[in-house]
Design an enzyme around this catalytic site. Sequence first.
Site, PDB file in Angstrom:
ATOM      1  N   VAL E 189       0.855  -1.183   0.000  1.00  0.00           N
ATOM      2  CA  VAL E 189       0.000   0.000   0.000  1.00  0.00           C
ATOM      3  C   VAL E 189       0.896   1.240   0.000  1.00  0.00           C
ATOM      4  O   VAL E 189       1.883   1.316   0.732  1.00  0.00           O
ATOM      5  CB  VAL E 189      -0.992  -0.022   1.183  1.00  0.00           C
ATOM      6  N   LYS E 190       0.550   2.153  -0.871  1.00  0.00           N
ATOM      7  CA  LYS E 190       1.317   3.404  -1.019  1.00  0.00           C
ATOM      8  C   LYS E 190       0.480   4.503  -0.402  1.00  0.00           C
ATOM      9  O   LYS E 190      -0.676   4.710  -0.783  1.00  0.00           O
ATOM     10  CB  LYS E 190       1.532   3.666  -2.510  1.00  0.00           C
ATOM     11  N   CYS E 191       1.077   5.197   0.592  1.00  0.00           N
ATOM     12  CA  CYS E 191       0.309   6.169   1.371  1.00  0.00           C
ATOM     13  C   CYS E 191       0.998   7.529   1.384  1.00  0.00           C
ATOM     14  O   CYS E 191       2.225   7.623   1.337  1.00  0.00           O
ATOM     15  CB  CYS E 191       0.179   5.687   2.818  1.00  0.00           C
TER      16      CYS E 191
END
Lengths: 272, 272, 272, 272, 272
Positions: E189-191
């Site tokens: 997941v890229k946050c």
Amino acid sequence: MHPIDDSPITRDGNSLILAYDHGTEHGPVDFEPMPKSADPTHVFEVARHDAVTAIALQKGIAEYYRTWEADHGIDDGAPLLVKVNGNSNLPVREDYYSPTQCSVGYAVEELDADAIGYTMYAGSRHEDRMWTEFREIQEAARAYGVPVVMWSYPRGQGIQANDAYSGQSDPAVVAYGARLGLELGADVVKCKYPGTRDGWQQLEDAVGGLKTVMSGGSKRSDEAFLEDVYTTISAGGNGLAVGRNIFQRQDPEPLLDDLERVIFEGTDPREV
Amino acid sequence: MHPIDDSPITRDGNSLILAYDHGTEHGPVDFEPMPKSADPTHVFEVARHDAVTAIALQKGIAEYYRTWEADHGIDDGAPLLVKVNGNSNLPVREDYYSPTQCSVGYAVEELDADAIGYTMYAGSRHEDRMWTEFREIQEAARAYGVPVVMWSYPRGQGIQANDAYSGQSDPAVVAYGARLGLELGADVVKCKYPGTRDGWQQLEDAVGGLKTVMSGGSKRSDEAFLEDVYTTISAGGNGLAVGRNIFQRQDPEPLLDDLERVIFEGTDPREV
Amino acid sequence: MHPIDDSPITRDGNSLILAYDHGTEHGPVDFEPMPKSADPTHVFEVARHDAVTAIALQKGIAEYYRTWEADHGIDDGAPLLVKVNGNSNLPVREDYYSPTQCSVGYAVEELDADAIGYTMYAGSRHEDRMWTEFREIQEAARAYGVPVVMWSYPRGQGIQANDAYSGQSDPAVVAYGARLGLELGADVVKCKYPGTRDGWQQLEDAVGGLKTVMSGGSKRSDEAFLEDVYTTISAGGNGLAVGRNIFQRQDPEPLLDDLERVIFEGTDPREV
Amino acid sequence: MHPIDDSPITRDGNSLILAYDHGTEHGPVDFEPMPKSADPTHVFEVARHDAVTAIALQKGIAEYYRTWEADHGIDDGAPLLVKVNGNSNLPVREDYYSPTQCSVGYAVEELDADAIGYTMYAGSRHEDRMWTEFREIQEAARAYGVPVVMWSYPRGQGIQANDAYSGQSDPAVVAYGARLGLELGADVVKCKYPGTRDGWQQLEDAVGGLKTVMSGGSKRSDEAFLEDVYTTISAGGNGLAVGRNIFQRQDPEPLLDDLERVIFEGTDPREV
Amino acid sequence: MHPIDDSPITRDGNSLILAYDHGTEHGPVDFEPMPKSADPTHVFEVARHDAVTAIALQKGIAEYYRTWEADHGIDDGAPLLVKVNGNSNLPVREDYYSPTQCSVGYAVEELDADAIGYTMYAGSRHEDRMWTEFREIQEAARAYGVPVVMWSYPRGQGIQANDAYSGQSDPAVVAYGARLGLELGADVVKCKYPGTRDGWQQLEDAVGGLKTVMSGGSKRSDEAFLEDVYTTISAGGNGLAVGRNIFQRQDPEPLLDDLERVIFEGTDPREV
């Protein structure tokens, strides 16, 4: 468009299509002038006239037609054009639209349709959606090798809001609708009569040889009606699609005789 | 339409359909007059009466029906009509609509349905969408060879907004709805009783021989109810679809006996 | 409904489902009372308690569950119920809706699910759309032979706007939701506790023997919680689906011991 | 993008596309300056000029084109680019949109298309929907091995509402549209001429070597038109797509001769 | 989530993803600080740095990438992550949405993608629709055995309207977005960086071991940028996805060297 002169729905290049879909489009009220016309079998009999090159029916009536033919051993009935979309006039709609109520596969495989019919309402807010539905229908018909007749009726908010047009019968509107039949891949385009010979000529100039048939419209006098058909034919049109003008009369045979002469022999009705 | 006289859902050409879908349509409140009717097995037993030619169920109850038959070794239960759309009365809707909650494939292959039922709300803003859903359902049913019963209930904004109509029971509205059953390819059309013999006759005149059944509506006196059924039959109708009028009473057997005589023998209920 | 007493998600006909989907539904804030519960492996361990007949997980956590089982050589973990729809509470919605985030095919073929779960919001403006989504999910689950649990939560504008109902916990609302589980083909229906024994009885009267489980709701005292579960069971219910009431406590084992006695042995918690 | 220098729609790396779709886009009114141009066969003949590397047609005209070639034994006609979307200017639309009226499968398998064309209206409220439609079209074209030309025309509410842009011809807008052709997988991008050499250069700087062609636009003087084409070519462009500027003149041959020199030989038109 | 430590997009469990999609997302204006970056081949060369474990591209650029590798005989280029959705900033949208412009099948079969990327806008009015699109993409990627990276960016009306949140960078918002990556089945997941170490820790606490990468955001000083990356790594993060911070500089190599040490060796940038 594809060449369709060898299709059963044409005779010497022209067509007379009996359209029996007013039970869908307007409801039983359209049978009142001639109550027998509510009975599909009455209509099937009328359509056996030699002049008729196709009978246009909605799915349920088309099923009935094939059953009736089989039950009565009829093998010279009119070729069958299944109208694959249609609508009732009951709901409130944002703008003109006609849903698809029969698949091409069912029409051809189960009903042995000789042709497919589709109504296109260019000018409606639903025009774009109808293009994509027509795409699928036209391509399916191509796969089965049956011709496609487009009821091309520009109408709706786009036509009303455009000051350049006087309405649905404006020759420029009718001609644009006819041209769309050519551009989108119909084999025959059915158009509203624009009121004059010049108007129909304008349409013919726009379609590059695509077959055209005049829409019969509501019932009027025989003379006026035949005159319009003759004008259409002599301006290059390829025939007529008619419903109420035939079915709402007691004895349609004389008129069908006259139409046969006008459409397939080019006879001026004033000389009949 | 297709001939269906050899279908298990008819007997001598007529039908008595027990519709047990008010648990979906109105909720448990409809079971209050006869709490036992909340139990599907009670209803399954009632439907074993000889008069019944079909029991109309939603998917989950239809699953239960087949399990109950198997568990009890019953092989003379009522033929199964799976109603493939339906709705609850819980949400706010823009206009009438009934979503499809069962596929025809599941109904026929897994539930061994003898017939398919579909509610059509012509006149609703969702009418066009329902036409396309009906198209798929009707064609799937044809592929499986099972008949299609259309609950044809014109209603909604289009009917309300039209000054030509007095409402859902206007004979012209009922007749248009019935005609749509014929045009769209139903085999039986279920219609609201328009209040008079003339009204039902108007409907019969519009459907070209399509089978018609009267909708039972809400519970009323036996006399009034049987009289309406008799009027329907004697005006050319083919039977009745009824739910609450049967299930909301303690002992439905006498009424079913009477209905059998009226529907299948044409007996005037005043002479029973 | 189908008989499911031989399914791993029941034990002696009843079920205790641990639902670990609040990370989706409410976000990490729900882990705050017990931070360890943010770690799925902690929850997987809790679910190994004998009382648990199913662990309900969203797709990503279900993938993790199967990986964790394999990595740790665990073959007696709780049966897996994959919840195939769900939603976050982040967006503004017109009305309640829960999108499908896992296909049944993936759940069964890749995740080896023992059951499928689906949330239905009857009463929402999106109810009809959810019916058609449930249709596909239910029929796919039937094809794979796995049972379907419906989280049946009537709510939204339709419930709020209806003066006949006091809200989501109104027994008539809860019972209608439960009935829809039966009518639409669920095998277990999970319902909000309507507050009283009479309320649950009303629900049981409406479902014709369909399996029912109480929804655990938000965390409250052990006594109050166990009392509600016992009332449910003694009124004919088949168990409990619970999440926060278990995972938000330090040591859930004693409560699970109590629940086991109440749910599977019918013990009155005041006698434990 | 894929290398397409061995495609029949390029010659020495550049292209001259004759676009005959104004009958769809604007209607028969566009044929008025040169009535013969309403006849597709006239256009097909014009397109036989050596300079033409593709003729862009809507489905129905493309069918006609293949029939015409077969009927006349023509095997050196212009390569066929089937434009798979398009629209009429009849309806009122919320924002720019162009429905797909031909499938790639039909275009390639039945019409033997050498290339596919698609109009993208970035900046419209329908942009996102057009991306997904383009996805399918581009991937289908890849599967068939035919190149894709994107008519990339940013316009609509998003462009109008953005103070950073002066309109559709703003070089930044044109360049963004061209870049989208590269990012989304077109092989050629057709762009509005932004008015200056700098503008076209800005576009070229944005596309990383993707083939670009200038949109011919409405009819203007030969000198002005050729000058714009030359500017495009000398700034790195790969040619021209033109319709009305060719078809609305009596004798398009001299202009085609000039365009051939400018596009394929890089000749400055002032030196012709 | 699935274990992906043996995937080419990780190295020792961490990742440095070069995202080159600003040509789509923001247009050519993003190339202005470093005009050479408009040329994809320049970027492809930059991505050959050892630190890079994936280059994230839209479909058209990915096609170019594979052609470029083949043309130049390059077999040690960066692993390819195809971003299958994206959007331009040209239109007016009701709320955040990113259409799917590449199918997973095309990405894997034709472009030989090593991973798939998808942007999720939780909090948008289109969130639910994106969930169902992500479902299909995630399951297709599973079928092909390639990992899925979710760009999880909660934003839109739901976040703005919620007084509990200070905005897109609120640690609770970022953590909820990250948790959705876990729940919905992403592998990475890229946050958005929430501004503090505590913020990133809060995110890590919510994801149960799912791989996380920080979003590079807009260009800022090397010191500030490296400090944020280090904070991320030391708080348990697994790397960085960065675009403009790399491509908008003349010589990105020194920064890539530094990032390699921080991300894969855990070096404090103040000690470099």
